[in-house]
Every structure is written in C-alpha cells, then in structure tokens.
Design a protein around this motif. Structure first.
Motif, PDB file in Angstrom:
ATOM      1  N   SER A 232       0.919  -1.157   0.039  1.00  0.00           N
ATOM      2  CA  SER A 232      -0.036   0.125   0.114  1.00  0.00           C
ATOM      3  C   SER A 232       0.846   1.173   0.017  1.00  0.00           C
ATOM      4  O   SER A 232       0.537   2.208  -0.831  1.00  0.00           O
ATOM      5  CB  SER A 232      -1.027  -0.077   1.198  1.00  0.00           C
ATOM      6  OG  SER A 232      -0.290   0.015   2.262  1.00  0.00           O
ATOM      7  N   THR A 233       2.150   1.242   0.791  1.00  0.00           N
ATOM      8  CA  THR A 233       2.893   2.510   1.020  1.00  0.00           C
ATOM      9  C   THR A 233       3.547   2.635  -0.470  1.00  0.00           C
ATOM     10  O   THR A 233       4.014   3.846  -0.722  1.00  0.00           O
ATOM     11  CB  THR A 233       3.630   2.435   2.133  1.00  0.00           C
ATOM     12  OG1 THR A 233       4.364   1.165   1.979  1.00  0.00           O
ATOM     13  CG2 THR A 233       2.914   2.466   3.327  1.00  0.00           C
ATOM     14  N   GLY A 237       2.256   5.891  -1.088  1.00  0.00           N
ATOM     15  CA  GLY A 237       2.702   6.664  -0.176  1.00  0.00           C
ATOM     16  C   GLY A 237       2.264   6.561   1.385  1.00  0.00           C
ATOM     17  O   GLY A 237       1.286   5.875   1.552  1.00  0.00           O
ATOM     18  N   GLN A 238       2.742   7.210   2.287  1.00  0.00           N
ATOM     19  CA  GLN A 238       2.292   6.988   3.705  1.00  0.00           C
ATOM     20  C   GLN A 238       2.454   8.351   4.554  1.00  0.00           C
ATOM     21  O   GLN A 238       3.487   9.017   4.399  1.00  0.00           O
ATOM     22  CB  GLN A 238       3.259   6.066   4.511  1.00  0.00           C
ATOM     23  CG  GLN A 238       2.825   5.789   5.930  1.00  0.00           C
ATOM     24  CD  GLN A 238       3.775   4.603   6.733  1.00  0.00           C
ATOM     25  OE1 GLN A 238       4.505   4.169   5.926  1.00  0.00           O
ATOM     26  NE2 GLN A 238       3.919   4.933   7.854  1.00  0.00           N
ATOM     27  N   PRO A 239       1.401   8.869   5.003  1.00  0.00           N
ATOM     28  CA  PRO A 239       0.083   8.100   5.033  1.00  0.00           C
ATOM     29  C   PRO A 239      -0.706   8.322   3.644  1.00  0.00           C
ATOM     30  O   PRO A 239      -0.404   9.189   2.736  1.00  0.00           O
ATOM     31  CB  PRO A 239      -0.686   8.784   6.021  1.00  0.00           C
ATOM     32  CG  PRO A 239      -0.317  10.239   6.281  1.00  0.00           C
ATOM     33  CD  PRO A 239       1.314  10.163   5.734  1.00  0.00           C
ATOM     34  N   ALA A 261       3.856  -0.495   9.928  1.00  0.00           N
ATOM     35  CA  ALA A 261       3.817   0.843   9.083  1.00  0.00           C
ATOM     36  C   ALA A 261       4.206   2.109  10.295  1.00  0.00           C
ATOM     37  O   ALA A 261       5.227   2.803   9.819  1.00  0.00           O
ATOM     38  CB  ALA A 261       2.751   1.194   8.407  1.00  0.00           C
ATOM     39  N   TYR A 265       8.050   3.864  10.198  1.00  0.00           N
ATOM     40  CA  TYR A 265       8.160   5.314   9.541  1.00  0.00           C
ATOM     41  C   TYR A 265       7.284   6.272  10.501  1.00  0.00           C
ATOM     42  O   TYR A 265       7.485   7.443  10.118  1.00  0.00           O
ATOM     43  CB  TYR A 265       7.703   5.313   8.067  1.00  0.00           C
ATOM     44  CG  TYR A 265       8.259   4.348   7.203  1.00  0.00           C
ATOM     45  CD1 TYR A 265       9.798   4.476   6.971  1.00  0.00           C
ATOM     46  CD2 TYR A 265       7.547   3.339   6.540  1.00  0.00           C
ATOM     47  CE1 TYR A 265      10.484   3.364   6.302  1.00  0.00           C
ATOM     48  CE2 TYR A 265       8.456   2.415   5.695  1.00  0.00           C
ATOM     49  CZ  TYR A 265       9.669   2.477   5.551  1.00  0.00           C
ATOM     50  OH  TYR A 265      10.240   1.343   4.738  1.00  0.00           O
ATOM     51  N   LEU A 269      -0.590   4.951   8.782  1.00  0.00           N
ATOM     52  CA  LEU A 269      -0.584   4.231   7.427  1.00  0.00           C
ATOM     53  C   LEU A 269      -1.741   4.665   6.587  1.00  0.00           C
ATOM     54  O   LEU A 269      -1.487   5.152   5.451  1.00  0.00           O
ATOM     55  CB  LEU A 269      -0.660   2.746   7.678  1.00  0.00           C
ATOM     56  CG  LEU A 269      -0.749   2.108   6.459  1.00  0.00           C
ATOM     57  CD1 LEU A 269       0.386   2.002   5.498  1.00  0.00           C
ATOM     58  CD2 LEU A 269      -1.147   0.322   6.879  1.00  0.00           C
TER      59      LEU A 269
END
Ligand code: AMP
Ligand code: ZN
Length: 468
Positions: A232-233, A237-239, A261, A265, A269
């Motif tokens: 997903s990230t 990207g995150q978030p 997540a 980082y 998330l």
C-alpha cells in the motif's frame, strides 16, 4: 460533504483528503487459493461503491487491490498451514513453485471475471505479493532498526509490547463478528501472544513453503501482514487516505498493518479505515476455508444475473450483516429486472434534464456513509413519480447509476425485452386490480400468458417474465 464511518474512532467523520482533489484507496485483495465466494465479493462491491462515491464527489481516485499469492496461513495469527500449499494438495497438483503460480494465476483470473460481471471498476493496479519482496524487506529493516522486532530460531517477530498504541483499531467495543475465529496459539518463541511474524526463516521452520527469498534474516518468506503494509505504501505513499477490508481484518491483519507501518516510519498508515460487515448464511459467515460457500459462478449457473447480487448488496448498508438466502436473491433479481423493465421505454439519455432535487437527495444519501438502501429507494420513487417526464427520469437515473453501477443504460433494453403490447396489457391489468375488478384483470393476465409472458406481483409492482 462526504461523511464516512472510520473504524479508528468508531464514528462517522467528515472525509478530508490529504491532497485537495486526489485520493489514495487501498483494499485488501483476495488470497488466490480458491474462488472468491459471495462474501468476499461483498467486500469488493463495497469498495467499488466507496470509489464511485468519491468520484461522484469529484475526487480523482487511485485504487490499489493486492493479490495475496504467498504467506497467508490458515490462521491470520501465523498458525496453521500455508493456504496456497493447501490448494495444491486439494487439487492434486505437484508441490512446485510453478504449480503454485499456476493456481494463483487461475484464481486471480477468476476474481477479475467476477469483478467484471459485477460491474466493479478495475483498480489502478493489482500488485502480487510475490513480486514485492524488496518493499517488504525494506519496511522490516526499518522496523528492526527502530527496535520493534526480535529474532528467534525460526522467525523475526514484531514485538507488540514495544508499540504503544498496539490494538487501537480493535480496542473500542469490538463486536462479536469482528473477533478472529482462529485462537492465538501458545508459541513458546513469542514474548507476547499478540506478537506476529515479519519474516519466516526457511531453516529450522517446519512449515512447508515453495517460494523463498534471500533476506538479512536468512532465506525465507514474508508474513502476511507486512505484504499489505508494504504494497500500500509503495503505491500510495504513507500516510494515504482510505483503507478497506472485511470486518474480520480489524483485530489482527489491519491492527498489525498499522503497527508495522507506524513502527517503521513514525507516521500513520491510512487516515480512514472502513470495514464491511459479513455476508452470512444460516450457519454463520461464508468462509473459504470451511468450504460450502457460494460463488458468483453458482449464481450464474442458476440463471441469476450477477448484477442481481450487486443489487442485493446495495439493498443492505455495508455496515450491517447481510443474510444470504435464495429467496432474497430472487427478490433482488425481480427488483432489478423490474427496474430494467420500467426504464426500457424511456428515451435516450441526454444528460440535460437531471432533476436537481432528486440528485441532491441521492448525493445526500450516498454521502451519508454510503447509504445505498436509501439511494436505491430514491430510484423507485423517481420512476413511480408521475410529475416527471420520461426524459427527466432517464437522465437522473443514469447520473445515479454512476454510483450504483447497475448498468441501466446497457441492460434496460437487452434484459427486459418485453414487447410494448405486453407492457401495456400489464399496465391495464394493474389499473383493473386497483379498481378491484379481479375477473377482468385475470382475463388480461391470460392474454399476457398467451403472448408468452407471466406476471409476478412483486413489492416493486408487477414483473413480467418470459415463459419457459
Ligand atoms: P480473503 O480472500 O480471504 O483474504 O478475503 C478477501 C476479502 O473478503 C477480505 O476483505 C475479507 O475481510 C472479506 N471477507 C471474507 N469473508 C467475508 C464474508 N463472509 N462477508 C464479507 N466479507 C468477507
Ligand atoms: Zn491486507
């Protein structure tokens, strides 16, 4: 203004995207060891309604749905057998990486066919877990560097006690249906029972596996929860904005995605976590591992149009359990076909005569945490309203169908195929029935039968079906 129910706070919240017009949406994808059952498909119909609603609100949506082709064990809590290997055994295939990929490919294709049959808009990407090892290893390294992991003989574990907010997603009054059926097994290697595997080591590990990779922790394969967090990230990207899945994912899978997540980082998330309730049978939730499940193919074999299942889903709010029965399936089909019949004689859409008041009510309904039952009810009141012109009706309906996805424009002529003369006879019969002229109404019914149709009286009004 769009309001959605965020499992994180267990309340409806105003949707505020991270970027002004663009939205990132991630949905946990299928584990491709078997056909998707109707319960799984409910999860993707729900994600599709969410995506279409966002688009209706003028957001550009980037939607990612992963394909789990490795690492998912029969218990979400790292116990049991590998689901893909079980599939090879079930189908009497050789235990080779090639055969495993063949199975994954076969069931992925079947999932895509279901998606198209249900008029679910394709996601932007369907990343395969087995192709995203670098992203997973990178995230695990960050978790390790920040001190949230410990290594044992057989695995690298996430230390849930080190993560202050562990379990926040599931903490507020979890409902029974969210509880994971698989009990967390006592494992002497674990420091805490909720700790979970980030990396399975091939050496010393009794569980069989066919695909393995080199890593800083030796040859092995990733845990299931790191797959979604990393993919997903990588793409959003995150978030990112929104993450969806079935309600069963709250206590373990999504709880662990969040922990990994954030531990890696120090950022959330996703901002909003949305969960659909189960599709249930009399015996309980429909489940792939227990067998006895119903697929879309079974419906099609029984001459049920796949969009009737979509209609059935829409008729219950996504946060309420939906109880499946053949009777409710048939009523959904009758209602959908009636919708096609009532729209068949309407003119070509012009998109110029949309009734603003109805459109506003529709938008209010879907923007109120995707209230699809109310949105569907609006289509019926619109069709039955004698004040509106045929052009106004079709233009408004086609606009609503951008979200409902019932393919009204394509199917209203194809599926209904009721000759005008029969339709008029049916209207005449209805009027006679309203005047309680039963005998005359019955004579008309016989005329309809002679023309090759039968009339069934449904809650939405009379439904004309071709005689077999
Ligand atoms: P799976 O292929 O088992 O990983 O599940 C795919 C999706 O279906 C996940 O979002 C699950 O939470 C969801 N799901 C599984 N069983 C049901 C059910 N009976 N009703 C609704 N959603 C379900
Ligand atoms: Zn997932």
């Amino acid at each position: 203004m769009l309001q959605i129910y965020n499992t994180l706070g267990r309340q409806k919240e105003k949707f505020i995207p991270l970027q002004k017009d663009k939205v990132g949406l991630y949905s946990c994808g299928p584990t491709v060891y078997n056909y998707a059952h109707l319960g799984n498909l409910r999860a993707y119909v729900f994600a599709d309604i969410l995506k279409r609603t966002l688009q209706y609100n003028q957001y550009e949506v980037k939607h990612i749905i992963n394909i789990t082709d490795i690492g998912h064990l029969t218990s979400d809590a790292d116990a049991g057998e590998d689901k893909m290997i079980k599939a090879l055994q079930r189908e009497g295939k050789k235990l080779t990486p090639e055969a495993m990929q063949e199975i994954a490919n076969f069931y992925s294709q079947s999932f895509f066919q279901n998606r198209d049959d249900l008029n679910i808009l394709p996601a932007d990407k369907y990343p395969l877990a087995s192709q995203h090892l670098p992203a997973m290893i990178k995230m695990i390294q960050a978790i390790e560097k920040n001190g949230y992991s410990y290594e044992t003989k057989s695995a690298l574990y996430f230390d849930t006690q080190k993560f202050k907010n562990y379990g926040q997603l599931a903490s507020k009054k979890s409902k029974n249906s969210e509880k994971n059926e698989a009990r967390i097994e006592i494992n002497p290697e674990k420091k805490n029972s909720s700790d979970f595997i980030l990396w399975f080591k091939a050496k010393g590990e009794k569980r069989k596996h066919l695909l393995q990779w080199n890593s800083p922790w030796g040859e092995g394969w990733p845990g299931w929860h790191i797959e979604c967090a990393a993919m997903s990230t990588q793409y959003l990207g995150q978030p990112f904005d929104l993450h969806t899945g079935g309600i069963d994912h709250i206590p373990v899978h999504h709880t662990n995605e969040i922990a990994q997540a954030e531990a890696a980082y120090q950022k959330p998330l996703a901002q909003y976590w949305l969960h659909n309730e189960f599709l249930v049978l009399d015996q309980g939730k429909m489940s792939k591992s227990k067998g006895g499940f119903i697929t879309l193919e079974t419906l099609i074999e029984k001459k049920i149009h796949p969009l009737s299942y979509r209609y059935l889903c829409l008729n219950t709010h996504y946060r309420s359990p939906l109880s499946f029965s053949w009777e409710s399936m048939e009523s959904a089909q009758n209602a959908l076909f009636k919708l096609y019949q009532l729209t068949a004689s309407l003119p070509k859409p012009s998109s110029k005569k949309i009734i603003i008041k109805i459109e506003n009510d529709f938008q209010k309904a879907i923007n109120n945490d995707l209230n699809t039952p109310q949105a569907l009810a609006l289509t019926w009141s619109l069709l039955k309203n004698k004040q509106f012109s045929p052009q106004q009706k079709i233009d408004t309906l086609i606009k609503m169908d951008q979200v409902l996805g019932l393919n009204i424009e394509k199917n209203r002529k194809n599926i209904s195929k009721v000759p005008l003369i029969v339709e008029n006879l049916s209207k005449k019969r209805e009027n006679l029935r309203k005047e309680k002229k039963w005998e005359e109404a019955d004579q008309i019914r016989q005329q309809i039968e002679k023309a090759g149709f039968i009339v069934e009286d449904s809650p939405q009004g009379p439904l004309l079906k071709k005689k077999n």
